[in-house]
Design a protein around this motif. Structure first.
Motif, PDB file in Angstrom:
ATOM      1  N   THR A   1       0.848  -1.202   0.000  1.00 34.97           N
ATOM      2  CA  THR A   1       0.000   0.000   0.000  1.00 34.97           C
ATOM      3  C   THR A   1       0.884   1.252   0.000  1.00 34.97           C
ATOM      4  O   THR A   1       1.795   1.369   0.826  1.00 34.97           O
ATOM      5  CB  THR A   1      -0.915   0.024   1.230  1.00 34.97           C
ATOM      6  OG1 THR A   1      -1.737  -1.139   1.223  1.00 34.97           O
ATOM      7  CG2 THR A   1      -1.783   1.280   1.231  1.00 34.97           C
ATOM      8  N   VAL A   2       0.602   2.158  -0.952  1.00 37.86           N
ATOM      9  CA  VAL A   2       1.351   3.424  -1.044  1.00 37.86           C
ATOM     10  C   VAL A   2       0.447   4.538  -0.517  1.00 37.86           C
ATOM     11  O   VAL A   2      -0.598   4.837  -1.104  1.00 37.86           O
ATOM     12  CB  VAL A   2       1.787   3.717  -2.482  1.00 37.86           C
ATOM     13  CG1 VAL A   2       2.580   5.041  -2.531  1.00 37.86           C
ATOM     14  CG2 VAL A   2       2.624   2.562  -3.034  1.00 37.86           C
ATOM     15  N   ASP A   3       0.843   5.115   0.606  1.00 38.87           N
ATOM     16  CA  ASP A   3       0.076   6.229   1.173  1.00 38.87           C
ATOM     17  C   ASP A   3       0.488   7.551   0.521  1.00 38.87           C
ATOM     18  O   ASP A   3       1.635   7.716   0.102  1.00 38.87           O
ATOM     19  CB  ASP A   3       0.314   6.316   2.685  1.00 38.87           C
ATOM     20  CG  ASP A   3      -0.384   5.192   3.428  1.00 38.87           C
ATOM     21  OD1 ASP A   3      -1.460   4.766   2.958  1.00 38.87           O
ATOM     22  OD2 ASP A   3       0.148   4.752   4.463  1.00 38.87           O
ATOM     23  N   PRO A   4      -0.432   8.518   0.495  1.00 39.53           N
ATOM     24  CA  PRO A   4      -0.116   9.786  -0.179  1.00 39.53           C
ATOM     25  C   PRO A   4       0.859  10.626   0.626  1.00 39.53           C
ATOM     26  O   PRO A   4       0.848  10.621   1.854  1.00 39.53           O
ATOM     27  CB  PRO A   4      -1.474  10.478  -0.274  1.00 39.53           C
ATOM     28  CG  PRO A   4      -2.245   9.935   0.885  1.00 39.53           C
ATOM     29  CD  PRO A   4      -1.803   8.502   1.025  1.00 39.53           C
ATOM     30  N   ILE A   5       1.689  11.335  -0.079  1.00 39.16           N
ATOM     31  CA  ILE A   5       2.531  12.384   0.511  1.00 39.16           C
ATOM     32  C   ILE A   5       2.808  13.385  -0.605  1.00 39.16           C
ATOM     33  O   ILE A   5       3.281  13.016  -1.676  1.00 39.16           O
ATOM     34  CB  ILE A   5       3.842  11.824   1.096  1.00 39.16           C
ATOM     35  CG1 ILE A   5       4.685  12.964   1.677  1.00 39.16           C
ATOM     36  CG2 ILE A   5       4.630  11.032   0.086  1.00 39.16           C
ATOM     37  CD1 ILE A   5       5.907  12.482   2.441  1.00 39.16           C
ATOM     38  N   GLU A   6       2.456  14.628  -0.358  1.00 44.17           N
ATOM     39  CA  GLU A   6       2.644  15.673  -1.357  1.00 44.17           C
ATOM     40  C   GLU A   6       3.583  16.731  -0.814  1.00 44.17           C
ATOM     41  O   GLU A   6       3.617  16.995   0.397  1.00 44.17           O
ATOM     42  CB  GLU A   6       1.298  16.313  -1.731  1.00 44.17           C
ATOM     43  CG  GLU A   6       0.325  15.359  -2.423  1.00 44.17           C
ATOM     44  CD  GLU A   6       0.853  14.846  -3.764  1.00 44.17           C
ATOM     45  OE1 GLU A   6       1.661  15.570  -4.386  1.00 44.17           O
ATOM     46  OE2 GLU A   6       0.472  13.729  -4.159  1.00 44.17           O
ATOM     47  N   PRO A   7       4.386  17.343  -1.678  1.00 45.14           N
ATOM     48  CA  PRO A   7       5.302  18.392  -1.214  1.00 45.14           C
ATOM     49  C   PRO A   7       4.538  19.541  -0.554  1.00 45.14           C
ATOM     50  O   PRO A   7       3.400  19.846  -0.908  1.00 45.14           O
ATOM     51  CB  PRO A   7       5.995  18.859  -2.501  1.00 45.14           C
ATOM     52  CG  PRO A   7       5.777  17.763  -3.488  1.00 45.14           C
ATOM     53  CD  PRO A   7       4.478  17.129  -3.129  1.00 45.14           C
ATOM     54  N   ILE A   8       5.164  20.152   0.408  1.00 47.19           N
ATOM     55  CA  ILE A   8       4.577  21.326   1.052  1.00 47.19           C
ATOM     56  C   ILE A   8       4.576  22.491   0.057  1.00 47.19           C
ATOM     57  O   ILE A   8       5.589  22.764  -0.598  1.00 47.19           O
ATOM     58  CB  ILE A   8       5.374  21.708   2.322  1.00 47.19           C
ATOM     59  CG1 ILE A   8       5.287  20.565   3.348  1.00 47.19           C
ATOM     60  CG2 ILE A   8       4.867  23.016   2.920  1.00 47.19           C
ATOM     61  CD1 ILE A   8       6.188  20.765   4.553  1.00 47.19           C
ATOM     62  N   SER A   9       3.464  23.146  -0.055  1.00 47.73           N
ATOM     63  CA  SER A   9       3.359  24.311  -0.925  1.00 47.73           C
ATOM     64  C   SER A   9       3.613  25.584  -0.120  1.00 47.73           C
ATOM     65  O   SER A   9       3.336  25.632   1.091  1.00 47.73           O
ATOM     66  CB  SER A   9       1.976  24.370  -1.576  1.00 47.73           C
ATOM     67  OG  SER A   9       1.743  23.224  -2.369  1.00 47.73           O
ATOM     68  N   PHE A  10       4.115  26.619  -0.804  1.00 50.23           N
ATOM     69  CA  PHE A  10       4.468  27.848  -0.082  1.00 50.23           C
ATOM     70  C   PHE A  10       4.456  29.029  -1.031  1.00 50.23           C
ATOM     71  O   PHE A  10       4.578  28.877  -2.251  1.00 50.23           O
ATOM     72  CB  PHE A  10       5.856  27.699   0.552  1.00 50.23           C
ATOM     73  CG  PHE A  10       6.940  27.316  -0.427  1.00 50.23           C
ATOM     74  CD1 PHE A  10       7.703  28.279  -1.077  1.00 50.23           C
ATOM     75  CD2 PHE A  10       7.190  25.971  -0.710  1.00 50.23           C
ATOM     76  CE1 PHE A  10       8.683  27.911  -1.982  1.00 50.23           C
ATOM     77  CE2 PHE A  10       8.169  25.600  -1.609  1.00 50.23           C
ATOM     78  CZ  PHE A  10       8.923  26.569  -2.247  1.00 50.23           C
ATOM     79  N   ASN A  11       4.273  30.207  -0.446  1.00 47.85           N
ATOM     80  CA  ASN A  11       4.412  31.438  -1.223  1.00 47.85           C
ATOM     81  C   ASN A  11       5.878  31.791  -1.422  1.00 47.85           C
ATOM     82  O   ASN A  11       6.278  32.231  -2.498  1.00 47.85           O
ATOM     83  CB  ASN A  11       3.700  32.597  -0.515  1.00 47.85           C
ATOM     84  CG  ASN A  11       2.202  32.395  -0.442  1.00 47.85           C
ATOM     85  OD1 ASN A  11       1.572  32.026  -1.423  1.00 47.85           O
ATOM     86  ND2 ASN A  11       1.631  32.625   0.730  1.00 47.85           N
ATOM     87  N   THR A  12       6.665  31.614  -0.385  1.00 43.50           N
ATOM     88  CA  THR A  12       8.099  31.864  -0.449  1.00 43.50           C
ATOM     89  C   THR A  12       8.797  31.027   0.610  1.00 43.50           C
ATOM     90  O   THR A  12       8.233  30.771   1.674  1.00 43.50           O
ATOM     91  CB  THR A  12       8.423  33.352  -0.230  1.00 43.50           C
ATOM     92  OG1 THR A  12       9.845  33.521  -0.242  1.00 43.50           O
ATOM     93  CG2 THR A  12       7.875  33.865   1.099  1.00 43.50           C
ATOM     94  N   ASP A  13      10.012  30.578   0.293  1.00 39.50           N
ATOM     95  CA  ASP A  13      10.806  29.867   1.294  1.00 39.50           C
ATOM     96  C   ASP A  13      11.849  30.787   1.915  1.00 39.50           C
ATOM     97  O   ASP A  13      12.766  30.333   2.593  1.00 39.50           O
ATOM     98  CB  ASP A  13      11.476  28.633   0.686  1.00 39.50           C
ATOM     99  CG  ASP A  13      12.409  28.977  -0.463  1.00 39.50           C
ATOM    100  OD1 ASP A  13      12.505  30.168  -0.816  1.00 39.50           O
ATOM    101  OD2 ASP A  13      13.026  28.051  -1.027  1.00 39.50           O
ATOM    102  N   GLN A  14      11.689  32.106   1.677  1.00 41.15           N
ATOM    103  CA  GLN A  14      12.573  33.113   2.256  1.00 41.15           C
ATOM    104  C   GLN A  14      11.724  34.057   3.114  1.00 41.15           C
ATOM    105  O   GLN A  14      10.919  34.825   2.596  1.00 41.15           O
ATOM    106  CB  GLN A  14      13.285  33.913   1.158  1.00 41.15           C
ATOM    107  CG  GLN A  14      14.126  33.069   0.218  1.00 41.15           C
ATOM    108  CD  GLN A  14      15.418  32.608   0.864  1.00 41.15           C
ATOM    109  OE1 GLN A  14      16.045  33.340   1.630  1.00 41.15           O
ATOM    110  NE2 GLN A  14      15.823  31.387   0.549  1.00 41.15           N
ATOM    111  N   LEU A  15      11.921  34.005   4.421  1.00 41.52           N
ATOM    112  CA  LEU A  15      11.220  34.897   5.333  1.00 41.52           C
ATOM    113  C   LEU A  15      12.167  35.963   5.862  1.00 41.52           C
ATOM    114  O   LEU A  15      13.378  35.759   5.924  1.00 41.52           O
ATOM    115  CB  LEU A  15      10.657  34.119   6.522  1.00 41.52           C
ATOM    116  CG  LEU A  15       9.389  33.283   6.305  1.00 41.52           C
ATOM    117  CD1 LEU A  15       9.045  32.574   7.611  1.00 41.52           C
ATOM    118  CD2 LEU A  15       8.235  34.141   5.842  1.00 41.52           C
TER     119      LEU A  15
END
Length: 357
Positions: free
Chosen positions: A74-88
């Motif tokens: 069984t392959v469970d879902p995993i999706e990349p984290i989405s973001f507006n920017t990775d620079q804060l």
């Protein structure tokens, strides 16, 4: 029998399947869900299973004699984290999210960046932080966030008069200066020199290349020109009036022996010379106007009466003036001061310098 490290894996993760009968071949039934790597070559007893997409996959192991065994992964879902920017920027916040609902957010270093249960990330201190999203299946997605420094606070006078300059500075170098409204206050992008253009308030920004910035308001105060009537050329004893459209200011003069000025702007010429009138607004903006006080001719000498048809001579010790008659009862020589009696009556004779005195 087939044994496995895990029968359930996350998308992009892997597990190892092993058969007790060596020399066989592993194959998936539906290839889009997993990738099968026959360890040691195409004929082996072990296989690495890599999750490619969410779903359930049946893996078949065929022995050298043609016998088969199956195993379900069984392959469970995993999706990349989405973001507006990775620079804060330090002190700023932004949102991250994941399409798989129901997970738990975490930060590898809450002293540098925190994250709320709804995915709001706030930078507290400079550095690199790993943001994690743990799904109910145990699958984990991560994202690296960089918290960048902000410039030090802006220093400098926060007000300027129209037409004048002031300078903003910041202890941190490498930033760029901008104005929210150059029509009110313009600023040199490298030196921080601000020029007042029009009365109002503009926001000055100092920003690093990372986009992290600080701001400061600049107030531009009016500095209207002084107007004078009737003229900025006075004679000794004459009066003019000065005005400024900015109310509430104070009048002053550079040389009170040349001319006096009242609180209402009345100027009286006292002695020949030049002086500068200043008007200082409540915001300490100063407008100036030079004035000149010219001398009057010396008193006219000569007879003060003449018979009709006769001529008398008037004179003045000061040269360069011209002679005129006020009412025209007499005829006056423009340059020599001769007066010819004409109509009976009282006339006024003037001797005037080129300055009008």
């Amino acid at each position: 029998p087939i044994t496995a490290l895990d029968s359930t894996i996350c998308k992009y993760d892997s597990t190892i399947l092993t058969s007790g009968t060596p020399g066989g071949l592993w194959t998936p039934v539906v290839s889009p869900f997993v990738a099968v790597i026959n360890l040691g070559g195409s004929i082996t007893s072990d296989a690495k299973i890599i999750g490619l997409a969410m779903g359930v996959e049946t893996i078949t192991y065929t022995t050298p004699l043609g016998c088969t065994r199956t195993f379900t992964v069984t392959v469970d879902p995993i999706e990349p984290i989405s973001f507006n920017t990775d620079q804060l920027c330090k002190g700023s916040c932004d949102s991250v999210w994941d399409v798989v609902p129901g997970g738990i957010w975490g930060s590898s270093n809450p002293a540098k960046a925190t994250i709320t249960s709804t995915g709001i990330v706030c930078g507290l201190d400079t550095g690199v932080v790993t943001i994690s999203y743990l799904m109910s299946t145990g699958c984990l997605a991560t994202l690296q966030i960089t918290v960048n420094p902000i410039p030090d606070g802006i220093e400098g006078d926060t007000s300027v008069c129209v037409g004048l300059t002031t300078t903003f500075s910041d202890a941190d170098t490498g930033g760029v200066w901008t104005s929210s409204n150059p029509g009110i206050a313009s600023i040199d992008s490298t030196t921080g020199v601000i020029t007042g253009v029009y009365p109002g308030i503009a926001i000055i920004t100092y920003a690093f290349p990372t986009g992290c910035f600080v701001t400061e308001d600049i107030i531009v105060h009016p500095r209207a020109p002084i107007t004078i009537t009737p003229d900025d050329q006075l004679c000794v004893g004459d009066t003019s009036y000065v005005f400024d459209t900015t109310t509430g200011g104070v009048w002053s003069i550079s040389d009170s022996t040349v001319a006096s000025i009242s609180v209402t702007g009345m100027v009286i010429g006292l002695t020949p010379g030049t002086a500068i009138i200043s008007y200082t607004t409540p915001a300490l903006c100063v407008s100036i106007l030079p004035i000149t006080v010219n001398p009057n001719p010396s008193p006219i000498t000569g007879k003060d009466s003449v018979c009709q048809g006769d001529t008398i001579m008037l004179s003045d010790v000061d040269t360069g003036g011209v002679w005129t008659s006020r009412f025209g009862f007499t005829t006056v020589g423009l340059l020599d001061g001769s007066v010819l009696g004409g109509i009976v009556g009282i006339d006024s004779i003037y001797y005037t310098f080129p300055t009008g005195c």
